[in-house]
Each structure stands twice: as structure tokens, then as C-alpha cells.
Design a protein around this motif. Structure first.
Motif: not given
Length: 295
Positions: A122-127, A219-224, A229-233, A259-263
Motif C-alpha cells: 500500500s501507498t496510502e497516506l493513513s499509516i 490535488l487529490g482527495a483519495s487515499c493514495n 500528501l499534497a492536499s494535507t500539506i 487520513a488527512r486529518g490525522m496527519v
């Protein structure tokens, strides 16, 4: 290092995950922003992905972070084998949502792979957002943190992108705990963690003055990680002085808001501290007393 910042680092991902539950994995932003969500508190989930959850609960991301905090409370350090056993014992009968990373990891364990080689691709942000308890507990020893971050990542996410992004966010968080400027940390460290991190940071900086909903969609709203990562930053930079505004804008932008919220919570909690981010609804968390007992 201020204890208030450490508490902020730990609490913020849990708060963000629970807050995001209401709109999590709803991609039609009109549905989120014209529905019954009360953005001043916690909400029942709108989507069908969390049928066993109610307002105040965590998503599967927050639950896994809580298991990690429990492990660290008992062992005082990260033991990859013991935590792997705990994770497997909790995730196997888990009645919440099981994401791809978790199901692949469980399959690999059934096939006989070790806890050091069972992770998914997986290359998902959540980890990344699940690392907060590690930094909180091991903050006095950067070498131990780095080792633990690597082992915790590969338990479920054995990909180069997940490892590099985890290390990058960890370094930024550590700098924030020592009162270094957010923008400087993000821009200064991005080039050292591979093309994915570098490109995601460049995208976030490019659109930082744009409207949140449209920009996260772009930028990307999904899990990848590529996009997420761009959306979160982007959201963190845009709302770096208000955790409350970050939470609301993040959910309104749709997709994998948990996932975005936790990071983002890790970053803003470390920057602003617990007193600044503590919401009025914190005691409504289902795990509030549990987390308090683990501190």
C-alpha cells in the motif's frame, strides 16, 4: 520541549479522526455541505463504510493508533513482534472497516510471513497519522523514533513511498516540537525524502492561496499518498493557526478526510499545542477516558 506540544501531537490525530468520521469517504462535497453534519461537534457517519460506528468513535485509522498507544504504555518502547501480535489479534475479528493494507497484511500473516515481512504494498497516506503515539512516547531518542517509525510502517505498508513520507512527516513534527517554523521545515526537508515527497510539497505550495474544496479535489482527495500528501500539506499551511478551521475545511473537502486529518493533526498539534487545539467536544470521544488513562 514543551509538554503541551507533546500532548497536542498525541491528541490532535485522535480528535481529527473522530471529527472526520461524519463525512469520511464522501467524495461528493455537495452532499457533505448540504447534509445534516454539525461542524461544531462530532457526527454519525454519512457513508456506508462505517456501519458499526457512531458519533464519538474512531475510524479504523484511529482505532489502530489507539492499539499502538496501549502497546507503548505497556512496553515503554516499540516491540515490533509484540505489537504485530496485538495488531493481528485486534484486526482479525475487527468489526469496523478493514482497508486494503490491513486485509493484505492479515493474508500475508496467514501465509506464514513474519511481522517484519508481512506488510502490504500500500501507498496510502493513513499509516503516517498512526505514528503519533511513537513520537509522543519516544520523543527523547530520535534514533529510537526512526527505527520504530520504519518498523511500524512496514508492518502494514511495505512501500518506499510510505516509508519516505513517514520519515519526512516525523522530521517536520520533531522540528515543530522544538518551535521551528512550519514552512521552513516542510520546504527545507522535502528534498531529502524522494521524488514523491518533493513533488507533493511543491504542489501544495503552488496552490496554497487557492480555495480549499476545489484545491483538494484538484490535488487529490483519495487515499493514495500521491495527491493526499499534497492536499494535507496544503490544508495545514492554509490553516496553520487554527486547528478548528483545519478540521472543518478538511471534512468539507471530502474523500479520505480521516487520513488527512490525522496527519495534519500531528503537525498542527505539535505546532500549536494541546491547550490551543482542545475542542469543547473532547469528552464526547468514545475513547476519551481510555486515552486519558494511557497518558
Amino acid at each position: 520541549m514543551e509538554n503541551d506540544k507533546l500532548l497536542g501531537l498525541l491528541w490532535a490525530p485522535f480528535l481529527a479522526d473522530a471529527y472526520s468520521l461524519g463525512g469520511h469517504w464522501i467524495y461528493e462535497t455537495n452532499e457533505i455541505n448540504t447534509n445534516t453534519l454539525d461542524f461544531s461537534t462530532l457526527n454519525n457517519p454519512l457513508s456506508t463504510y462505517h456501519p458499526t460506528k457512531k458519533a464519538g468513535d474512531f475510524t479504523h485509522y484511529g482505532d489502530q493508533a489507539l492499539w499502538l498507544l496501549m502497546h507503548l504504555k505497556e512496553h515503554k518502547t516499540y516491540d515490533a513482534i509484540n505489537f504485530g501480535k496485538l495488531w493481528q489479534s485486534k484486526m482479525t475479528p475487527y468489526t469496523g472497516y478493514k482497508d486494503k493494507a490491513s486485509t493484505q497484511t492479515l493474508t500475508h500473516l496467514k501465509e506464514g510471513k513474519s511481522f517484519l515481512a508481512c506488510g502490504s504494498n500500500s501507498t496510502e497516506l493513513s499509516i503516517i497519522g498512526r505514528h503519533a503515539p511513537l513520537i509522543y512516547t519516544l520523543h527523547d531518542n530520535i534514533d529510537e523514533i526512526n527505527d520504530a517509525i520504519k518498523l511500524h510502517t512496514v508492518l502494514t505498508h511495505m512501500s518506499k513511498e510510505a516509508l519516505e513520507s513517514s520519515k519526512f512527516i516525523t522530521e517536520v513534527v520533531m522540528g515543530l516540537l522544538y518551535n521551528q517554523p512550519l514552512e521552513m521545515l516542510i520546504q527545507g526537508n522535502a528534498a531529502f525524502y524522494g521524488d514523491t515527497v518533493k513533488n507533493e510539497v511543491e504542489l501544495a505550495l503552488k496552490f496554497v492561496d487557492e480555495a480549499p474544496i476545489e484545491t483538494v479535489e484538484k490535488l487529490g482527495a483519495s487515499c493514495n499518498l500521491k495527491g493526499a500528501l499534497a492536499s494535507t500539506i496544503f490544508l495545514v499551511l492554509k490553516y496553520q493557526n487554527s486547528f478548528e478551521e483545519f478540521l472543518e475545511a478538511n471534512v468539507q473537502a471530502g474523500g479520505d478526510s480521516a487520513a488527512r486529518g490525522m496527519v495534519g493533526g500531528m503537525l498542527l498539534g505539535a505546532k500549536l499545542g494541546f491547550k490551543e487545539i482542545k475542542p469543547t467536544w473532547i469528552t464526547k470521544l468514545s475513547a476519551y477516558n481510555t486515552i486519558e488513562s494511557l497518558l
